[in-house]
Enzyme design. Structure first.
Site, mmCIF file in Angstrom:
data_model
loop_
_atom_site.group_PDB
_atom_site.id
_atom_site.type_symbol
_atom_site.label_atom_id
_atom_site.label_comp_id
_atom_site.label_asym_id
_atom_site.label_seq_id
_atom_site.Cartn_x
_atom_site.Cartn_y
_atom_site.Cartn_z
ATOM 1 N N ASN A 140 0.841 -1.193 0.000
ATOM 2 C CA ASN A 140 0.000 0.000 0.000
ATOM 3 C C ASN A 140 0.881 1.250 0.000
ATOM 4 O O ASN A 140 0.508 2.287 -0.549
ATOM 5 C CB ASN A 140 -0.906 0.008 1.232
ATOM 6 C CG ASN A 140 -1.730 1.270 1.340
ATOM 7 O OD1 ASN A 140 -2.658 1.470 0.571
ATOM 8 N ND2 ASN A 140 -1.375 2.138 2.287
ATOM 9 N N ASP A 191 1.978 6.634 0.303
ATOM 10 C CA ASP A 191 1.160 5.647 -0.411
ATOM 11 C C ASP A 191 1.573 5.554 -1.880
ATOM 12 O O ASP A 191 1.816 6.583 -2.529
ATOM 13 C CB ASP A 191 -0.315 6.028 -0.335
ATOM 14 C CG ASP A 191 -0.878 5.879 1.065
ATOM 15 O OD1 ASP A 191 -0.127 5.461 1.960
ATOM 16 O OD2 ASP A 191 -2.075 6.182 1.265
ATOM 17 N N ASP A 221 -1.004 -6.646 3.501
ATOM 18 C CA ASP A 221 -1.194 -5.641 4.539
ATOM 19 C C ASP A 221 -2.118 -4.526 4.056
ATOM 20 O O ASP A 221 -1.968 -4.018 2.952
ATOM 21 C CB ASP A 221 0.169 -5.041 4.915
ATOM 22 C CG ASP A 221 0.054 -3.976 5.989
ATOM 23 O OD1 ASP A 221 -0.418 -4.305 7.086
ATOM 24 O OD2 ASP A 221 0.445 -2.828 5.723
ATOM 25 N N GLU A 256 -5.476 -8.739 4.990
ATOM 26 C CA GLU A 256 -5.930 -8.036 6.191
ATOM 27 C C GLU A 256 -6.998 -7.029 5.772
ATOM 28 O O GLU A 256 -6.707 -5.995 5.172
ATOM 29 C CB GLU A 256 -4.764 -7.302 6.861
ATOM 30 C CG GLU A 256 -5.191 -6.515 8.090
ATOM 31 C CD GLU A 256 -4.451 -5.203 8.272
ATOM 32 O OE1 GLU A 256 -4.819 -4.457 9.182
ATOM 33 O OE2 GLU A 256 -3.520 -4.925 7.482
#
Length: 504
Positions: A140, A191, A221, A256
């Site tokens: 990410n 990001d 993640d 996740e």
């Protein structure tokens, strides 16, 4: 082989007790029963019992205060003997932090943990023992120290396209060198622009690098934060799954996705194998505290319905749940710690255990990230211990270490081992479709789990007192009890408090 293992366990227990007596140390707790293991029936698919490891704090093999790959390799026999057939390594890449979620090089390993050759040796040794290895894939965002971001800050147009920059301040943006950049997690974690084909090309190289080396898959993640739009994030998850399968058709991916059930169901449309089911611990704790068969049945059903045709991923603790380890959530009560794992082990899917939960580890501050990552307790003497992460309080160990608990048949660790062994012995337990059977009551749940023509019956006594359960058909194959054992007389079961019976 199983008989030899049982004799070995009993011999180790007797030897440890004899030595402690000889040296005037506190006596071993007397075990009321041996650890009886069933013959395993392992199926080569994507269903496994996973063990989550924070490498930094797991096992220090060279005395420098940090856990390392060689330390994990030295404990593979322990991990497999406990019934775990997969391990998830939290971030192993070079980084700027103790936790590792700010990667500076995706195709290298953190030198605190050893060398790439050490990692390859861990992989090959794990595979020899029938243990898969998945690693964190943190894409990410990168570290602000990553060369891509440094080049972007320096004005390189191509690398600027790797991130999301703005000329004005926006929510979730921070500023460096007069440039605003998206960084929801931290100013030190910019990001990535995941819509960029250039970025996706880089990420495909990373996925290919680790899978071709022999890594068995990834934990994703922060899936929720890939894009502002859920649809875009789901599409990106699909891209990851499809890309991984190009290089290993059996790669296992677990995401996740910390959100409600409906959101997780939406993410399964991506085709990703699993997403963590965060409600498990709450369902299990509430079922124990209310002694409610309905509570645990509803929890099991919701978990299965959420994943649908894919693989559920229930867990009691991990580094992310924000409420601390499960032992703390049940007031450090040994019986409840055990029974909680027993209940979760009856769920279908891949279960995940956070390192140290199998010995009842706690954290002083449930909201403290560093406190969740303190050293594994291999024995009461502190062998192979690691330095606490920055900001962690002095570790608090309520229960004995691994060595001492293995010598006690009634310990938390041997209860965990029995649960994992049952999941490995009965394919229907891990993979089966469940239906509730009549004959229970408010604190007794009876279910049938069916897989590939095999059916087993599971009877669970959630009461804090013994129960007699009548008219139960089948052969008693395994009893999982916090104390005592399930008795069988005709078609009746005599079940101690917090007990589970598996019948074939």
């Amino acid at each position: 082989m199983k008989k030899k293992l049982l004799k070995l366990i009993c011999l180790v227990a007797a030897s440890v007790c004899a030595l402690t007596a000889a040296f005037g140390l506190p006596a071993c707790k007397k075990s009321s029963r041996p650890v009886v293991l069933l013959e395993e029936n392992i199926i080569e698919d994507k269903y496994d019992n996973y063990y989550e490891i924070f490498v930094y704090s797991f096992c220090d093999s060279d005395g420098d205060g940090y856990g390392d790959f060689n330390g994990i390799t030295s404990k593979l026999d322990y991990i497999r003997d406990m019934g775990y057939t997969g391990i998830w390594l939290m971030p192993i890449n070079p980084c700027s932090s103790y936790h590792g979620y700010d990667v500076t090089d995706y195709c290298a390993v953190n030198d605190r943990f050893g060398t790439m050759e050490d990692y390859k040796n861990l992989l090959s040794s794990a595979h020899e023992k029938g243990v898969k290895v998945i690693i964190d894939l943190v894409i990410n965002h990168t570290s602000s120290q990553h060369p891509w971001f440094q080049q972007a800050l320096g004005g390189n147009a191509m690398y600027k396209s790797y991130y999301n920059f703005s000329t004005v301040q926006q929510d979730g943006y921070n500023q460096k060198n007069g440039l605003w950049y998206e960084s929801w997690f931290s100013p030190d974690m910019p990001d990535l622009n995941l819509k960029s084909n250039l970025v996706r090309g880089e990420l495909e190289k990373i996925i290919k690098f680790w899978l071709e080396m022999g890594t068995d898959g990834f934990r994703l993640d922060g899936c929720k934060f890939y894009y502002p739009s859920m649809d875009d994030s789901v599409e990106f998850c699909k891209w990851i799954q499809d890309t991984a399968e190009k290089y290993n058709e059996n790669a296992y991916i677990v995401g996740e996705m910390w959100s409600g059930r409906s959101d997780i169901e939406s993410y399964y449309a991506s085709g990703v194998d699993s997403f963590f089911y965060f409600d498990t611990a709450g369902n299990v704790r509430d079922a124990i505290n209310t002694n409610s068969a309905d509570e645990i049945w509803v929890g099991m059903k919701k978990c299965a319905e959420t994943s649908g045709e894919y693989i559920s991923a229930p867990f009691l603790s991990n580094h992310d749940n924000g409420v601390g380890r499960f032992a703390g959530r049940v007031s450090r009560n040994e019986d409840k710690i055990k029974f909680g794992y027993g209940l979760m082990s009856m769920y279908s899917g891949c279960t995940f255990t956070y390192y140290g939960d199998e010995i009842g580890m706690v954290n002083r501050n449930p909201q403290s990230d560093p406190d969740l990552r303190v050293s594994m307790r291999w024995d009461n003497a502190g062998s192979n211990a690691t330095t606490p992460p920055p900001g962690a309080q002095e570790p608090e160990y309520v229960f004995d270490g691994v060595k001492e608990q293995l010598a006690d048949g009634d310990s938390i660790i041997n209860y965990y081992k029995t649960c994992n062994n049952a999941r490995n012995a009965f394919p229907a337990l891990m993979r089966g479709t469940a239906e509730r059977l009549p004959g229970g009551d408010e604190s007794v749940l009876i279910i049938k789990k069916t897989y590939n023509g095999e059916a087993i019956t599971v009877v669970i006594n959630l009461a804090e007192s013994s129960k007699t359960v009548n008219n139960v058909e089948g052969t008693l194959a395994q009893s999982i009890c916090v104390s005592g054992n399930v008795g069988r007389s005709g078609n009746s079961l005599s079940m101690p408090k917090y007990s589970i019976a598996i019948l074939t």
